[in-house]
Design a protein around this motif. Sequence first.
Motif, PDB file in Angstrom:
ATOM      1  N   GLU A 141      -8.438  24.910  -3.131  1.00  0.00           N
ATOM      2  CA  GLU A 141      -9.110  26.207  -3.236  1.00  0.00           C
ATOM      3  C   GLU A 141      -9.058  26.789  -4.649  1.00  0.00           C
ATOM      4  O   GLU A 141      -9.910  27.593  -5.022  1.00  0.00           O
ATOM      5  N   HIS A 142      -8.058  26.407  -5.451  1.00  0.00           N
ATOM      6  CA  HIS A 142      -7.843  27.039  -6.750  1.00  0.00           C
ATOM      7  C   HIS A 142      -8.083  26.105  -7.925  1.00  0.00           C
ATOM      8  O   HIS A 142      -7.757  26.453  -9.071  1.00  0.00           O
ATOM      9  N   ALA A 143      -8.678  24.945  -7.677  1.00  0.00           N
ATOM     10  CA  ALA A 143      -8.833  23.936  -8.733  1.00  0.00           C
ATOM     11  C   ALA A 143      -9.540  24.487  -9.968  1.00  0.00           C
ATOM     12  O   ALA A 143      -9.101  24.271 -11.103  1.00  0.00           O
ATOM     13  N   SER A 144     -10.644  25.216  -9.763  1.00  0.00           N
ATOM     14  CA  SER A 144     -11.419  25.698 -10.911  1.00  0.00           C
ATOM     15  C   SER A 144     -10.627  26.714 -11.739  1.00  0.00           C
ATOM     16  O   SER A 144     -10.799  26.804 -12.959  1.00  0.00           O
ATOM     17  N   LYS A 145      -9.736  27.470 -11.098  1.00  0.00           N
ATOM     18  CA  LYS A 145      -8.948  28.476 -11.816  1.00  0.00           C
ATOM     19  C   LYS A 145      -7.836  27.845 -12.645  1.00  0.00           C
ATOM     20  O   LYS A 145      -7.260  28.499 -13.519  1.00  0.00           O
ATOM     21  N   LEU A 146      -7.518  26.584 -12.363  1.00  0.00           N
ATOM     22  CA  LEU A 146      -6.447  25.901 -13.084  1.00  0.00           C
ATOM     23  C   LEU A 146      -6.978  25.048 -14.228  1.00  0.00           C
ATOM     24  O   LEU A 146      -6.203  24.359 -14.897  1.00  0.00           O
ATOM     25  N   GLU A 147      -8.278  25.092 -14.476  1.00  0.00           N
ATOM     26  CA  GLU A 147      -8.843  24.324 -15.578  1.00  0.00           C
ATOM     27  C   GLU A 147      -8.236  24.781 -16.906  1.00  0.00           C
ATOM     28  O   GLU A 147      -8.144  25.962 -17.192  1.00  0.00           O
ATOM     29  N   GLY A 148      -7.818  23.810 -17.697  1.00  0.00           N
ATOM     30  CA  GLY A 148      -7.252  24.110 -19.004  1.00  0.00           C
ATOM     31  C   GLY A 148      -5.815  24.590 -18.989  1.00  0.00           C
ATOM     32  O   GLY A 148      -5.230  24.819 -20.047  1.00  0.00           O
ATOM     33  N   LYS A 149      -5.208  24.731 -17.810  1.00  0.00           N
ATOM     34  CA  LYS A 149      -3.835  25.196 -17.728  1.00  0.00           C
ATOM     35  C   LYS A 149      -2.860  24.027 -17.824  1.00  0.00           C
ATOM     36  O   LYS A 149      -3.186  22.886 -17.511  1.00  0.00           O
ATOM     37  N   ARG A 150      -1.664  24.328 -18.258  1.00  0.00           N
ATOM     38  CA  ARG A 150      -0.576  23.350 -18.308  1.00  0.00           C
ATOM     39  C   ARG A 150       0.192  23.445 -16.994  1.00  0.00           C
ATOM     40  O   ARG A 150       0.615  24.529 -16.592  1.00  0.00           O
ATOM     41  N   VAL A 151       0.362  22.320 -16.315  1.00  0.00           N
ATOM     42  CA  VAL A 151       0.942  22.297 -14.973  1.00  0.00           C
ATOM     43  C   VAL A 151       2.149  21.360 -14.945  1.00  0.00           C
ATOM     44  O   VAL A 151       2.087  20.231 -15.431  1.00  0.00           O
ATOM     45  N   ALA A 152       3.251  21.845 -14.358  1.00  0.00           N
ATOM     46  CA  ALA A 152       4.464  21.045 -14.195  1.00  0.00           C
ATOM     47  C   ALA A 152       4.743  20.886 -12.706  1.00  0.00           C
ATOM     48  O   ALA A 152       4.942  21.874 -11.999  1.00  0.00           O
ATOM     49  N   LEU A 153       4.747  19.654 -12.222  1.00  0.00           N
ATOM     50  CA  LEU A 153       4.971  19.367 -10.806  1.00  0.00           C
ATOM     51  C   LEU A 153       6.448  19.085 -10.539  1.00  0.00           C
ATOM     52  O   LEU A 153       7.101  18.369 -11.303  1.00  0.00           O
ATOM     53  N   PHE A 154       6.950  19.634  -9.428  1.00  0.00           N
ATOM     54  CA  PHE A 154       8.289  19.255  -8.955  1.00  0.00           C
ATOM     55  C   PHE A 154       8.219  19.077  -7.447  1.00  0.00           C
ATOM     56  O   PHE A 154       7.412  19.711  -6.762  1.00  0.00           O
ATOM     57  N   ALA A 155       9.045  18.184  -6.925  1.00  0.00           N
ATOM     58  CA  ALA A 155       8.973  17.866  -5.501  1.00  0.00           C
ATOM     59  C   ALA A 155      10.346  17.478  -4.981  1.00  0.00           C
ATOM     60  O   ALA A 155      11.235  17.068  -5.741  1.00  0.00           O
ATOM     61  N   THR A 156      10.517  17.598  -3.660  1.00  0.00           N
ATOM     62  CA  THR A 156      11.709  17.112  -2.975  1.00  0.00           C
ATOM     63  C   THR A 156      11.277  16.084  -1.943  1.00  0.00           C
ATOM     64  O   THR A 156      10.190  16.182  -1.368  1.00  0.00           O
ATOM     65  N   GLN A 175      -9.053  18.913 -14.939  1.00  0.00           N
ATOM     66  CA  GLN A 175      -9.143  19.582 -16.226  1.00  0.00           C
ATOM     67  C   GLN A 175      -7.850  20.299 -16.605  1.00  0.00           C
ATOM     68  O   GLN A 175      -7.798  20.994 -17.625  1.00  0.00           O
ATOM     69  N   ALA A 176      -6.797  20.128 -15.812  1.00  0.00           N
ATOM     70  CA  ALA A 176      -5.490  20.687 -16.163  1.00  0.00           C
ATOM     71  C   ALA A 176      -4.713  19.656 -16.975  1.00  0.00           C
ATOM     72  O   ALA A 176      -5.014  18.461 -16.945  1.00  0.00           O
ATOM     73  N   THR A 177      -3.705  20.119 -17.697  1.00  0.00           N
ATOM     74  CA  THR A 177      -2.825  19.236 -18.462  1.00  0.00           C
ATOM     75  C   THR A 177      -1.491  19.144 -17.732  1.00  0.00           C
ATOM     76  O   THR A 177      -0.812  20.160 -17.536  1.00  0.00           O
ATOM     77  N   PHE A 178      -1.100  17.946 -17.315  1.00  0.00           N
ATOM     78  CA  PHE A 178       0.108  17.762 -16.525  1.00  0.00           C
ATOM     79  C   PHE A 178       1.274  17.287 -17.398  1.00  0.00           C
ATOM     80  O   PHE A 178       1.120  16.404 -18.238  1.00  0.00           O
ATOM     81  N   THR A 179       2.425  17.891 -17.185  1.00  0.00           N
ATOM     82  CA  THR A 179       3.626  17.562 -17.940  1.00  0.00           C
ATOM     83  C   THR A 179       4.440  16.505 -17.192  1.00  0.00           C
ATOM     84  O   THR A 179       4.033  15.990 -16.143  1.00  0.00           O
ATOM     85  N   GLU A 180       5.622  16.231 -17.719  1.00  0.00           N
ATOM     86  CA  GLU A 180       6.575  15.365 -17.024  1.00  0.00           C
ATOM     87  C   GLU A 180       6.967  16.016 -15.697  1.00  0.00           C
ATOM     88  O   GLU A 180       7.156  17.227 -15.614  1.00  0.00           O
ATOM     89  N   THR A 181       7.080  15.212 -14.645  1.00  0.00           N
ATOM     90  CA  THR A 181       7.401  15.727 -13.309  1.00  0.00           C
ATOM     91  C   THR A 181       8.913  15.733 -13.064  1.00  0.00           C
ATOM     92  O   THR A 181       9.683  15.104 -13.798  1.00  0.00           O
ATOM     93  N   LEU A 182       9.305  16.434 -11.997  1.00  0.00           N
ATOM     94  CA  LEU A 182      10.698  16.431 -11.539  1.00  0.00           C
ATOM     95  C   LEU A 182      10.723  16.104 -10.056  1.00  0.00           C
ATOM     96  O   LEU A 182      10.058  16.777  -9.260  1.00  0.00           O
ATOM     97  N   LEU A 183      11.489  15.092  -9.671  1.00  0.00           N
ATOM     98  CA  LEU A 183      11.663  14.728  -8.266  1.00  0.00           C
ATOM     99  C   LEU A 183      13.135  14.791  -7.918  1.00  0.00           C
ATOM    100  O   LEU A 183      13.979  14.221  -8.616  1.00  0.00           O
ATOM    101  N   LEU A 184      13.458  15.495  -6.837  1.00  0.00           N
ATOM    102  CA  LEU A 184      14.815  15.540  -6.319  1.00  0.00           C
ATOM    103  C   LEU A 184      14.817  14.931  -4.926  1.00  0.00           C
ATOM    104  O   LEU A 184      14.233  15.485  -3.997  1.00  0.00           O
ATOM    105  N   THR A 185      15.430  13.764  -4.786  1.00  0.00           N
ATOM    106  CA  THR A 185      15.562  13.131  -3.482  1.00  0.00           C
ATOM    107  C   THR A 185      16.846  13.608  -2.820  1.00  0.00           C
ATOM    108  O   THR A 185      17.634  14.343  -3.423  1.00  0.00           O
ATOM    109  N   SER A 186      17.069  13.174  -1.591  1.00  0.00           N
ATOM    110  CA  SER A 186      18.244  13.611  -0.841  1.00  0.00           C
ATOM    111  C   SER A 186      19.529  13.366  -1.616  1.00  0.00           C
ATOM    112  O   SER A 186      20.421  14.213  -1.647  1.00  0.00           O
TER     113      SER A 186
END
Length: 331
Positions: A141-156, A175-186
């Motif tokens: 729903e928000h893809a167009s609003k994130l164009e050109g933004k820097r995005v950092a993903l984290f997940a569990t 069109q977003a710029t993605f940084t290094e991700t962070l994953l935390l497993t159990s």
Amino acid sequence: MKKLLFIPFILLVLVSMAACGSSGDDSFVPDEEPGMSVDSVGNGRYLVLYSSRSGNTEKVARQISTILHCDILEVEPVTAYEEDYNAMLDRASEELAAIDRGNYPAIATSVDGFDKYDLIFIGYPIWYGRMATPMQAFLHEHASKLEGKRVALFATSGSSGISTSANEARGFCPQATFTETLLLTSSGLAQMESRVATWLEGLGANREEEEDEVSSLKVKITVGERTVTATMEDNVTAKAFLARLPLEVELSDYAGAEKIFYPSPKLSTEGAPRGGNPTAGSIMLYEPWGNVAIFYKSGSASNSLIPMGRVDGDGIEVFRESGSLRVKFER
């Protein structure tokens, strides 16, 4: 729809965190502890968005928000997920299959815009190796609003990797710029605090509460062994540029009056002031082409130019050198 509200940040004392156990399905994160119910919304250059069924991803999100003293918002489904774990698994599987057919679950969270933020943190549990469905719906729903933004993903997750879900995020927001991700497993959740702090340091994300408005707009520009400074404008395009620093680019000579480069993806221009009469030292964006220009001679006035800043003092002299220049921009 739930809207992002901006109220003073309330520091939260995080409860100590125990590692979550495996559910028997390593590709699904068993968020087994109840989630924290207190919303926390602060201020600053960062926004933390997260989806969490019952707590694990939320704890990571709140740790990020506490360190950075920044805004935080939960992405919530319209219909809460079942307490029964097996029923929850069945619903998650059905929603993932529905998304593959183009049907997204209803969510109760929306954000009008992201212009004030330099970096958006997006967190979610991994379900069957994929991004949790509420966050998929939010990004859809928000893809167009994130164009050109820097995005950092984290997940569990239980033990699954983050690569599949990261590819899903890039698919929603090409069109977003993605940084290094962070994953935390159990097995790594017990080290959450140190892992998050190290990750944020690597991203260059910091609280910077003591930085005044003038110094926050200063840029150091290195050309070979020479260094000059520039002062950027307080507008959305200049801030989008600042959010990408440090940045090293090749400046090409254009029209015997300016040095230019093309940011990729293009800088945000929504709401930025148009029109300018460039003089030596002006830093501007030419909107039709999307290029940043540093003028070392006066140029023609144009309503397509967006003022971004100015090289300080006599620093513009370093840009008069003929041909291309390798330049590094830093805050």
